[in-house]
Design an enzyme around this catalytic site. Sequence first.
Site, PDB file in Angstrom:
ATOM      1  CG  HIS A  95      -1.735   1.186   1.445  1.00 11.86           C
ATOM      2  ND1 HIS A  95      -3.099   1.181   1.252  1.00 11.86           N
ATOM      3  CD2 HIS A  95      -1.428   2.447   1.847  1.00 11.86           C
ATOM      4  CE1 HIS A  95      -3.581   2.383   1.497  1.00 11.86           C
ATOM      5  NE2 HIS A  95      -2.588   3.175   1.881  1.00 11.86           N
ATOM      6  CD  GLU A  96       1.550   3.621   3.679  1.00  7.95           C
ATOM      7  OE1 GLU A  96       1.738   4.605   2.930  1.00  7.95           O
ATOM      8  OE2 GLU A  96       0.596   3.554   4.465  1.00  7.95           O
ATOM      9  CG  HIS A 116       0.667   6.346  -0.646  1.00  5.80           C
ATOM     10  ND1 HIS A 116      -0.397   6.991  -1.207  1.00  5.80           N
ATOM     11  CD2 HIS A 116       0.182   5.671   0.437  1.00  5.80           C
ATOM     12  CE1 HIS A 116      -1.493   6.717  -0.500  1.00  5.80           C
ATOM     13  NE2 HIS A 116      -1.158   5.923   0.486  1.00  5.80           N
TER      14      HIS A 116
END
Length: 625
Positions: free
Chosen positions: A410-411, A414
Amino acid sequence: MSHTSTVAILAIMLPLVATATAQDRSRAAIPDKFKWNLTDLYASEAAWREAKDKLKPQIAAIAPFKGTLGNAPARLADALDTANRVSKELQKVFLYASLLADEDTRVAKHQGMQQEMQQIAAGFGEQVSFIEPEILKIGKAKIDGWIAQEPRLKTYAFYLNDIQRRQPHTLGDAEERLLASSSVALSASSSTYNILANADFPYPSVTLSDGKTVKLDSSSYSLYRSVPNREDRRKVMEAFFTELGKFKGTYGTTLNGQVQANEFFAKARKYEVALDAALDGPNIPIPVYKRLVEGVNQGLPTFHRYLQLRKKMMNLPDLAYYDLYAPLVASVDLAYTPEESEKNVLASLAPLGTEYVAAVRRAFSERWIDLLPSEGKRSGAYSNGAAYDVHPYMLINFNGKYSDMSTVTHELGHTMQSYLSNKAQPFHLANYPTFVAEVASTFNEALLIDYMLKQIKDDNTRLSLLGNYLENIKGTVFRQTQFAEFELRLHEMAERNEPLTGESIDKAYLEITRKYYGHDKKVCEVPDYIAHEWAFIPHFYLNFYVFQYATSFTASEALASKVLTGDAAATKRYLAFLSAGGSKYPIDLLRDAGVDMTTSEPLQLTLKKMNAVMDEMERILASRK
């Protein structure tokens, strides 16, 4: 947003992950490869201080442009170039102090460095506050002509046009300067919350059924609320939130301060309410927010179906809030070392191409990530791409569960959006809008679950992974929309001049939570102490941020489904979206990528997928009977 390392030393890594979840979690004991490398920013704190000291004269050099922007197109271009050059350096210097402060929120020196930067950033805001009012005085027709004449202004065209759009809410020079100078004072509630929640709060300890006593800080609470023993789960959650409730007066005061700050800025800029102000900046239509809340409320029967499936799979006589984080399939321990997480994440990202995967490998190998929990470390996870000329940095609190591996990818989503936008766009267009910020992250999660399901044929493990997918929807679509509805309720209360105290906030939170989880319909019991859960959520200090998790998830579901079919054009569009930064409004960026967020279609597709996953799980359960 953070990550891990290599493959050979599983025997060493297993006890290391155990250390990360134990009571004594010293940062000094964690190998460097699991800590971010801040020397990529500055070689030392002394070098950082030298860079910081150079900022003040650089900021002062902006002042001579005041009153001259309308003189000539070259003068305007010079002013914008100068302001952005200083802003780029300011972000890098600020990032270093912020990352150091987050390593251990108990270190006063590093908190002081961060506060220094807040003051300098406020000063910068004051210095540049004249720019937009002066541009408005030049007038749209003249600006359009200048963009055609001066090549350097062409890259500022989107920004210059956006200033014209926001003209009704742009104040005069003096007022803009005053607003900019008030930012530090009005961020005090958020800063106080951060220190209280992460450093000063007296987190409780509980003794579990095996006789072990554990201290429930925010990271270990997240770990122990998911243990298999039901009475332990109840004890952990009750102890944690009851302790939070003892401080509801203080937490209520800090949250009220944040809400009042949001309302102040909205009124100062001549918006009717804070929601209008929050959405007008990125040019998001108000109905997008309200349609999400209405649509998710209409979709609650699908959510309740999932909760009833959870109760059935856990073989419980009833379902309670403290059962929501326990493993769906008790016989399956979805646990992963950092090395296994890295391997699975890299493999799952293959549909995005070799260049994308190569950049992700750098995040692991070059220490862009601070991976493991330690005493005093900031809770949660994030990615920060503010160092335009360096690389993004990620913070994670990895506990070795599937959800932690999912957080890693998920990170990384980003991080890759920041990395690609920083490479493709000039500095002033690289920062992508918050509304699209969670698309790349949840897209990566979709690729991970797809990859893992393709590797695993065992029914129990598939059930567990499919359950994790549903958990993702629960946490990202339903829970974040619940938070969005709660946040809107608080602002509406403030706008009606109703008090926001610990008690009134408790009441609002419990009422909304019980609606979402079907408490009155006997779907899931929500105990009284859950009224205090809002005090655990730092996102309420981010001004209508959380709804974008839900909209982004629904957008990413629509986009990922096309990429996973092998649609080369869809993959190309998606990678172009990741590289687009803030070069367009977020609704337009997503439309270019292939999804229209002004319609209900993305949410309906997500609910349809959720029901299809539950159908598959029920087929597996039926076949085993």
